[in-house]
Design a protein around this motif. Sequence first.
Motif, PDB file in Angstrom:
ATOM      1  N   ALA A  50      18.986  70.635  64.941  1.00 54.89           N
ATOM      2  CA  ALA A  50      19.815  70.920  66.105  1.00 54.89           C
ATOM      3  C   ALA A  50      20.940  69.906  66.201  1.00 54.89           C
ATOM      4  O   ALA A  50      20.814  68.775  65.729  1.00 54.89           O
ATOM      5  CB  ALA A  50      18.965  70.878  67.375  1.00 54.89           C
ATOM      6  N   PRO A  51      22.065  70.291  66.832  1.00 54.54           N
ATOM      7  CA  PRO A  51      23.113  69.314  67.143  1.00 54.54           C
ATOM      8  C   PRO A  51      22.584  68.277  68.137  1.00 54.54           C
ATOM      9  O   PRO A  51      21.567  68.495  68.801  1.00 54.54           O
ATOM     10  CB  PRO A  51      24.215  70.177  67.756  1.00 54.54           C
ATOM     11  N   MET A  52      23.289  67.175  68.271  1.00 53.03           N
ATOM     12  CA  MET A  52      22.823  66.065  69.100  1.00 53.03           C
ATOM     13  C   MET A  52      22.573  66.453  70.565  1.00 53.03           C
ATOM     14  O   MET A  52      21.553  66.048  71.140  1.00 53.03           O
ATOM     15  CB  MET A  52      23.818  64.904  69.013  1.00 53.03           C
ATOM     16  N   PRO A  53      23.436  67.237  71.205  1.00 54.54           N
ATOM     17  CA  PRO A  53      23.138  67.606  72.596  1.00 54.54           C
ATOM     18  C   PRO A  53      21.819  68.362  72.744  1.00 54.54           C
ATOM     19  O   PRO A  53      21.069  68.132  73.698  1.00 54.54           O
ATOM     20  CB  PRO A  53      24.340  68.490  72.987  1.00 54.54           C
ATOM     21  N   LEU A  80      15.801  54.621  64.916  1.00 52.37           N
ATOM     22  CA  LEU A  80      16.813  55.628  65.245  1.00 52.37           C
ATOM     23  C   LEU A  80      16.417  56.421  66.479  1.00 52.37           C
ATOM     24  O   LEU A  80      17.250  56.711  67.346  1.00 52.37           O
ATOM     25  CB  LEU A  80      17.031  56.572  64.052  1.00 52.37           C
ATOM     26  N   ALA A  81      15.138  56.786  66.575  1.00 53.65           N
ATOM     27  CA  ALA A  81      14.670  57.514  67.761  1.00 53.65           C
ATOM     28  C   ALA A  81      14.847  56.672  69.015  1.00 53.65           C
ATOM     29  O   ALA A  81      15.249  57.179  70.074  1.00 53.65           O
ATOM     30  CB  ALA A  81      13.207  57.914  67.575  1.00 53.65           C
ATOM     31  N   LEU A  82      14.556  55.385  68.901  1.00 57.71           N
ATOM     32  CA  LEU A  82      14.714  54.486  70.054  1.00 57.71           C
ATOM     33  C   LEU A  82      16.167  54.415  70.499  1.00 57.71           C
ATOM     34  O   LEU A  82      16.473  54.512  71.694  1.00 57.71           O
ATOM     35  CB  LEU A  82      14.204  53.090  69.680  1.00 57.71           C
ATOM     36  N   ASP A  83      17.079  54.266  69.545  1.00 57.44           N
ATOM     37  CA  ASP A  83      18.492  54.122  69.890  1.00 57.44           C
ATOM     38  C   ASP A  83      19.140  55.433  70.311  1.00 57.44           C
ATOM     39  O   ASP A  83      20.014  55.452  71.182  1.00 57.44           O
ATOM     40  CB  ASP A  83      19.254  53.531  68.703  1.00 57.44           C
ATOM     41  N   LEU A  84      18.728  56.544  69.711  1.00 58.76           N
ATOM     42  CA  LEU A  84      19.356  57.831  70.018  1.00 58.76           C
ATOM     43  C   LEU A  84      18.735  58.504  71.230  1.00 58.76           C
ATOM     44  O   LEU A  84      19.434  59.231  71.962  1.00 58.76           O
ATOM     45  CB  LEU A  84      19.278  58.768  68.815  1.00 58.76           C
ATOM     46  N   LEU A  85      17.429  58.275  71.450  1.00 61.57           N
ATOM     47  CA  LEU A  85      16.732  59.004  72.506  1.00 61.57           C
ATOM     48  C   LEU A  85      15.993  58.097  73.498  1.00 61.57           C
ATOM     49  O   LEU A  85      15.426  58.587  74.467  1.00 61.57           O
ATOM     50  CB  LEU A  85      15.732  59.997  71.889  1.00 61.57           C
ATOM     51  N   GLY A  86      15.977  56.807  73.230  1.00 61.91           N
ATOM     52  CA  GLY A  86      15.374  55.877  74.184  1.00 61.91           C
ATOM     53  C   GLY A  86      13.895  55.626  74.000  1.00 61.91           C
ATOM     54  O   GLY A  86      13.308  54.802  74.708  1.00 61.91           O
ATOM     55  N   LYS A  87      13.252  56.292  73.013  1.00 61.30           N
ATOM     56  CA  LYS A  87      11.822  56.095  72.772  1.00 61.30           C
ATOM     57  C   LYS A  87      11.555  56.111  71.272  1.00 61.30           C
ATOM     58  O   LYS A  87      11.971  57.030  70.575  1.00 61.30           O
ATOM     59  CB  LYS A  87      10.988  57.195  73.440  1.00 61.30           C
ATOM     60  N   GLY A 108      28.410  70.407  58.669  1.00 65.41           N
ATOM     61  CA  GLY A 108      28.842  71.282  59.753  1.00 65.41           C
ATOM     62  C   GLY A 108      29.386  70.493  60.928  1.00 65.41           C
ATOM     63  O   GLY A 108      28.869  69.424  61.283  1.00 65.41           O
ATOM     64  N   LEU A 109      30.431  71.038  61.549  1.00 68.90           N
ATOM     65  CA  LEU A 109      31.084  70.351  62.661  1.00 68.90           C
ATOM     66  C   LEU A 109      30.140  70.116  63.828  1.00 68.90           C
ATOM     67  O   LEU A 109      30.268  69.134  64.560  1.00 68.90           O
ATOM     68  CB  LEU A 109      32.300  71.163  63.128  1.00 68.90           C
ATOM     69  N   GLN A 110      29.173  71.033  64.021  1.00 68.16           N
ATOM     70  CA  GLN A 110      28.274  70.905  65.164  1.00 68.16           C
ATOM     71  C   GLN A 110      27.365  69.683  65.060  1.00 68.16           C
ATOM     72  O   GLN A 110      26.745  69.278  66.042  1.00 68.16           O
ATOM     73  CB  GLN A 110      27.423  72.176  65.328  1.00 68.16           C
ATOM     74  N   TYR A 111      27.283  69.080  63.851  1.00 66.57           N
ATOM     75  CA  TYR A 111      26.429  67.908  63.660  1.00 66.57           C
ATOM     76  C   TYR A 111      27.229  66.606  63.601  1.00 66.57           C
ATOM     77  O   TYR A 111      26.683  65.563  63.246  1.00 66.57           O
ATOM     78  CB  TYR A 111      25.615  68.066  62.378  1.00 66.57           C
ATOM     79  N   ASP A 112      28.521  66.666  63.949  1.00 66.34           N
ATOM     80  CA  ASP A 112      29.371  65.471  63.878  1.00 66.34           C
ATOM     81  C   ASP A 112      28.811  64.321  64.708  1.00 66.34           C
ATOM     82  O   ASP A 112      28.773  63.172  64.256  1.00 66.34           O
ATOM     83  CB  ASP A 112      30.785  65.796  64.349  1.00 66.34           C
ATOM     84  N   GLN A 113      28.393  64.612  65.936  1.00 70.00           N
ATOM     85  CA  GLN A 113      27.891  63.556  66.814  1.00 70.00           C
ATOM     86  C   GLN A 113      26.623  62.928  66.254  1.00 70.00           C
ATOM     87  O   GLN A 113      26.459  61.703  66.280  1.00 70.00           O
ATOM     88  CB  GLN A 113      27.629  64.102  68.221  1.00 70.00           C
ATOM     89  N   LEU A 114      25.725  63.757  65.734  1.00 67.58           N
ATOM     90  CA  LEU A 114      24.488  63.245  65.148  1.00 67.58           C
ATOM     91  C   LEU A 114      24.804  62.332  63.969  1.00 67.58           C
ATOM     92  O   LEU A 114      24.270  61.216  63.869  1.00 67.58           O
ATOM     93  CB  LEU A 114      23.611  64.414  64.691  1.00 67.58           C
TER      94      LEU A 114
END
Length: 274
Positions: free
Chosen positions: A40-43, A82-89, A238-244
């Motif tokens: 999935a994209p980052m959002p 990475l999970a900690l920094d991207l999602l807080g856990k 893919g452009l939709q994964y740019d943020q990730l």
Amino acid sequence: MNNRCNRWRMMNPLHLVLSAIIFCIFWWTIWGTGSIASAAPMPEIQRRGYLTIAVKDNLRPLGFRDDSGNLQGLEIDLAKRLALDLLGKADAIKFQQVANRDRLSVVLNNQVDLAIARVTATESRARLVSFSVPYYYDGAVIVTKDTAVRRISDLTNRKIAVINNSSTVAQVRYYMPEAELVGVKSYQEARSLTENNTVDAFAADASVLSGWVQQYPQYRILPTKLSTEPLSVVMPKGLQYDQLRRQVNEAIARYTAEGWLKERVQHWGLGTRM
């Protein structure tokens, strides 16, 4: 006009049946294998609250299971950070064990968000997937249990095991053209030949042989590295994964600059990053 309308009303149920069949075939094509696409994209990742990451579970010290069955290793540490920094856990991850042959396909087929599974970034692979900045520089080294062998020059005219058709074959020939190469099908076969002194040494990837030395301390890795190969996180194109992709790259660059990756590399016995 009325006759045409009447004919349409009579045919309409048939059209509905055909539409239903097409609809079912469409969804069976997507879901029928039982493998739910979860990339999935980052959002979307942020909304669902976890990352799906493909890892190795049999490759000490990068990714393996300890005596309690828990995943451990450098790549597992990186996934959790990475999970900690991207999602807080740090535990906001669903791990998926992956075979070597599937490390790219699970990302290409949108089965996972990322793969952190000892993948070397190459130009040909980069046509299919995106790669992060490197988190570790692997490469071919030589392991031996012969105490008389201290450097690669000591192996001149001696027997060295190599995995059949691996890139290590050319690297050993370049550095030790007079050595006798003995092809093997697996690491297990190489260890067997080394144990019974059929060969004097074995050349393979530093990351794998570091785990070998940890399990079998009678072996030593010679100091010369025959090659340098960057290991990177596999990410979807893919452009939709740019943020990730951007967040993963920024995070790994930060871990390098802050020394966290160097500390983890040394913790797992992989030596100093080059």
